[in-house]
Design a protein around this motif. Structure first.
Motif, mmCIF file in Angstrom:
data_model
loop_
_atom_site.group_PDB
_atom_site.id
_atom_site.type_symbol
_atom_site.label_atom_id
_atom_site.label_comp_id
_atom_site.label_asym_id
_atom_site.label_seq_id
_atom_site.Cartn_x
_atom_site.Cartn_y
_atom_site.Cartn_z
ATOM 1 N N VAL A 134 15.102 -8.623 -13.029
ATOM 2 C CA VAL A 134 14.010 -8.967 -12.135
ATOM 3 C C VAL A 134 12.809 -8.200 -12.337
ATOM 4 C CG1 VAL A 134 13.775 -8.831 -9.454
ATOM 5 C CG2 VAL A 134 15.997 -9.365 -10.270
ATOM 6 N N CYS A 135 11.780 -9.173 -12.447
ATOM 7 C CA CYS A 135 10.337 -8.387 -12.769
ATOM 8 C C CYS A 135 9.479 -8.487 -11.810
ATOM 9 C CB CYS A 135 10.128 -8.867 -14.033
ATOM 10 S SG CYS A 135 8.454 -8.234 -14.903
ATOM 11 N N VAL A 136 8.885 -7.471 -11.288
ATOM 12 C CA VAL A 136 7.610 -7.564 -10.181
ATOM 13 C C VAL A 136 6.629 -8.280 -11.047
ATOM 14 C CG1 VAL A 136 6.047 -6.531 -8.750
ATOM 15 C CG2 VAL A 136 8.499 -5.694 -9.070
ATOM 16 N N GLU A 137 6.247 -9.448 -10.652
ATOM 17 C CA GLU A 137 4.839 -10.111 -11.218
ATOM 18 C C GLU A 137 3.689 -9.953 -10.555
ATOM 19 O OE1 GLU A 137 5.629 -14.414 -11.556
ATOM 20 O OE2 GLU A 137 6.576 -14.072 -13.602
ATOM 21 N N GLY A 138 3.593 -9.660 -9.252
ATOM 22 C CA GLY A 138 2.617 -9.566 -8.610
ATOM 23 C C GLY A 138 2.796 -9.092 -7.191
ATOM 24 N N LEU A 139 1.884 -8.417 -6.476
ATOM 25 C CA LEU A 139 1.896 -8.065 -5.269
ATOM 26 C C LEU A 139 0.705 -8.223 -4.380
ATOM 27 C CD1 LEU A 139 3.595 -6.462 -2.814
ATOM 28 C CD2 LEU A 139 2.545 -4.508 -3.766
ATOM 29 N N HIS A 140 0.756 -9.017 -3.462
ATOM 30 C CA HIS A 140 -0.382 -9.500 -2.898
ATOM 31 C C HIS A 140 -0.602 -9.338 -1.485
ATOM 32 C CE1 HIS A 140 -0.510 -12.069 -6.318
ATOM 33 N NE2 HIS A 140 0.664 -12.417 -6.143
ATOM 34 N N HIS A 141 -1.850 -8.669 -0.950
ATOM 35 C CA HIS A 141 -1.898 -8.541 0.426
ATOM 36 C C HIS A 141 -2.558 -9.808 0.930
ATOM 37 C CE1 HIS A 141 -4.629 -6.758 3.935
ATOM 38 N NE2 HIS A 141 -3.385 -6.156 4.072
ATOM 39 N N VAL A 142 -2.008 -10.411 1.912
ATOM 40 C CA VAL A 142 -2.528 -11.545 2.830
ATOM 41 C C VAL A 142 -3.382 -10.989 3.863
ATOM 42 C CG1 VAL A 142 -1.832 -13.419 4.112
ATOM 43 C CG2 VAL A 142 -0.445 -12.668 2.214
ATOM 44 N N LYS A 143 -3.004 -10.130 4.795
ATOM 45 C CA LYS A 143 -3.708 -9.767 5.891
ATOM 46 C C LYS A 143 -3.318 -8.457 6.623
ATOM 47 C CE LYS A 143 -2.545 -12.807 9.542
ATOM 48 N NZ LYS A 143 -3.192 -13.650 10.638
ATOM 49 N N SER A 144 -3.732 -7.688 7.461
ATOM 50 C CA SER A 144 -3.453 -6.854 8.177
ATOM 51 C C SER A 144 -3.012 -7.241 9.528
ATOM 52 C CB SER A 144 -4.243 -5.587 8.457
ATOM 53 O OG SER A 144 -4.368 -4.902 7.135
ATOM 54 N N TYR A 145 -1.745 -6.943 10.193
ATOM 55 C CA TYR A 145 -1.498 -7.467 11.376
ATOM 56 C C TYR A 145 -1.613 -6.708 12.536
ATOM 57 C CZ TYR A 145 0.795 -11.959 10.170
ATOM 58 O OH TYR A 145 0.602 -13.170 9.737
ATOM 59 N N ALA A 146 -1.582 -5.310 12.314
ATOM 60 C CA ALA A 146 -1.784 -4.115 13.235
ATOM 61 C C ALA A 146 -2.092 -3.203 12.389
ATOM 62 C CB ALA A 146 -0.545 -4.225 14.074
ATOM 63 N N PRO A 147 -2.534 -2.058 13.251
ATOM 64 C CA PRO A 147 -2.727 -0.792 12.222
ATOM 65 C C PRO A 147 -1.276 -0.373 11.808
ATOM 66 C CG PRO A 147 -3.516 -0.462 14.627
ATOM 67 C CD PRO A 147 -3.058 -2.031 14.701
ATOM 68 N N HIS A 148 -1.614 -0.193 10.273
ATOM 69 C CA HIS A 148 -0.402 0.316 9.670
ATOM 70 C C HIS A 148 0.549 -0.663 9.254
ATOM 71 C CE1 HIS A 148 -2.594 4.077 10.024
ATOM 72 N NE2 HIS A 148 -2.432 3.806 11.682
ATOM 73 N N ILE A 149 0.441 -1.985 9.496
ATOM 74 C CA ILE A 149 1.344 -3.156 9.074
ATOM 75 C C ILE A 149 0.526 -4.122 8.446
ATOM 76 C CG2 ILE A 149 2.607 -4.819 9.965
ATOM 77 C CD1 ILE A 149 3.353 -3.058 12.494
ATOM 78 N N ASP A 150 0.770 -4.523 7.191
ATOM 79 C CA ASP A 150 0.517 -5.417 6.227
ATOM 80 C C ASP A 150 1.095 -6.463 5.892
ATOM 81 O OD1 ASP A 150 -2.101 -4.178 5.735
ATOM 82 O OD2 ASP A 150 -0.977 -2.811 5.168
ATOM 83 N N HIS A 151 0.757 -7.785 5.828
ATOM 84 C CA HIS A 151 1.502 -9.031 5.538
ATOM 85 C C HIS A 151 1.416 -9.129 3.999
ATOM 86 C CE1 HIS A 151 1.693 -13.670 5.386
ATOM 87 N NE2 HIS A 151 2.523 -13.093 4.513
ATOM 88 N N LEU A 152 2.498 -8.830 3.174
ATOM 89 C CA LEU A 152 2.395 -8.745 1.741
ATOM 90 C C LEU A 152 3.447 -9.867 1.326
ATOM 91 C CD1 LEU A 152 3.145 -4.795 1.232
ATOM 92 C CD2 LEU A 152 0.803 -6.293 1.326
ATOM 93 N N VAL A 153 3.055 -10.259 0.027
ATOM 94 C CA VAL A 153 3.686 -11.280 -0.549
ATOM 95 C C VAL A 153 3.995 -10.737 -2.061
ATOM 96 C CG1 VAL A 153 4.055 -13.588 -1.785
ATOM 97 C CG2 VAL A 153 2.613 -13.128 0.330
ATOM 98 N N LEU A 154 5.339 -10.714 -2.472
ATOM 99 C CA LEU A 154 5.844 -10.138 -3.607
ATOM 100 C C LEU A 154 6.287 -11.400 -4.517
ATOM 101 C CD1 LEU A 154 6.563 -7.571 -5.228
ATOM 102 C CD2 LEU A 154 8.781 -7.604 -3.976
ATOM 103 N N ASP A 155 5.918 -11.258 -5.580
ATOM 104 C CA ASP A 155 6.471 -12.469 -6.675
ATOM 105 C C ASP A 155 7.244 -11.550 -7.499
ATOM 106 O OD1 ASP A 155 4.392 -13.997 -5.497
ATOM 107 O OD2 ASP A 155 2.844 -13.419 -6.646
ATOM 108 N N LEU A 156 8.529 -12.168 -7.527
ATOM 109 C CA LEU A 156 9.564 -11.529 -8.336
ATOM 110 C C LEU A 156 10.130 -12.609 -9.518
ATOM 111 C CD1 LEU A 156 11.948 -9.795 -5.859
ATOM 112 C CD2 LEU A 156 10.249 -8.852 -7.602
ATOM 113 N N HIS A 157 9.851 -12.498 -10.477
ATOM 114 C CA HIS A 157 10.450 -13.256 -11.652
ATOM 115 C C HIS A 157 11.954 -12.764 -11.893
ATOM 116 C CE1 HIS A 157 11.406 -14.925 -15.762
ATOM 117 N NE2 HIS A 157 10.493 -15.853 -15.394
#
Length: 164
Positions: A134-157
């Motif tokens: 399992v390799c981490v290909e990418g980590l993307h920040h979509v947006k912040s929902y609240a202070p100190h909480i982020d919507h992230l997308v992790l791409d795993l190969h």
């Protein structure tokens, strides 16, 4: 085990866009991937500090500073909770896996990403395909929902590893 509505071994790519977390679907997603592997796109609302199990916490303490560009991989050894972590330099990029370079913006994001990769690695082994990378290909920040909480997308190969 995965519910009967889960197709087995049919997907090259699975998008887990369930928020605030898709954790309850990780096993189904791993089951759905083809025996030849594929990519998981995992969405989650991640607290600033991230999350990590004891294994991942130990690994994180050995990693270089958060800006380091290194490949992060886990290898399953075919049994639950028996997953090895490997950190490789760019010249050791696995054959057929491109774009595994990840720049970590925040330590909490790195902690979460490694924990998810580790969890997926433990969920992937199945009859006939016991060893996976399992390799981490990418980590993307979509947006912040609240202070100190982020919507992230992790791409795993995820790909099977032949042994022998």
């Amino acid at each position: 085990m995965c519910p009967q509505v889960c197709p087995v071994g049919v997907a090259d790519r699975v998008c887990l866009g369930l928020l605030p977390s898709s954790r309850t679907s990780w096993l189904a997603a791993c089951t759905t991937l083809k025996d030849l592997g594929g990519v998981l796109h995992i969405h989650e609302c991640v607290p600033e500090q991230g999350e990590a199990c004891a294994v991942c916490t130990t690994i994180i303490t050995t990693l270089p500073e958060q800006g380091a560009m290194l490949i992060r991989q886990f290898f399953s050894c075919g049994s639950s909770q028996d997953c090895a972590f490997q950190m490789l330099s760019e010249d050791l990029l696995p054959h057929g896996v491109e774009g595994c370079m990840v720049s970590w913006k925040w330590a909490g994001w790195r902690r979460w990403a490694l924990h998810v990769a580790h969890s997926v690695c433990e969920a992937l082994p199945r009859e006939g395909v016991p060893h996976w990378r399992v390799c981490v290909e990418g980590l993307h920040h979509v947006k912040s929902y609240a202070p100190h909480i982020d919507h992230l997308v992790l791409d795993l190969h995820c790909e099977p590893v032949t042994t022998g």
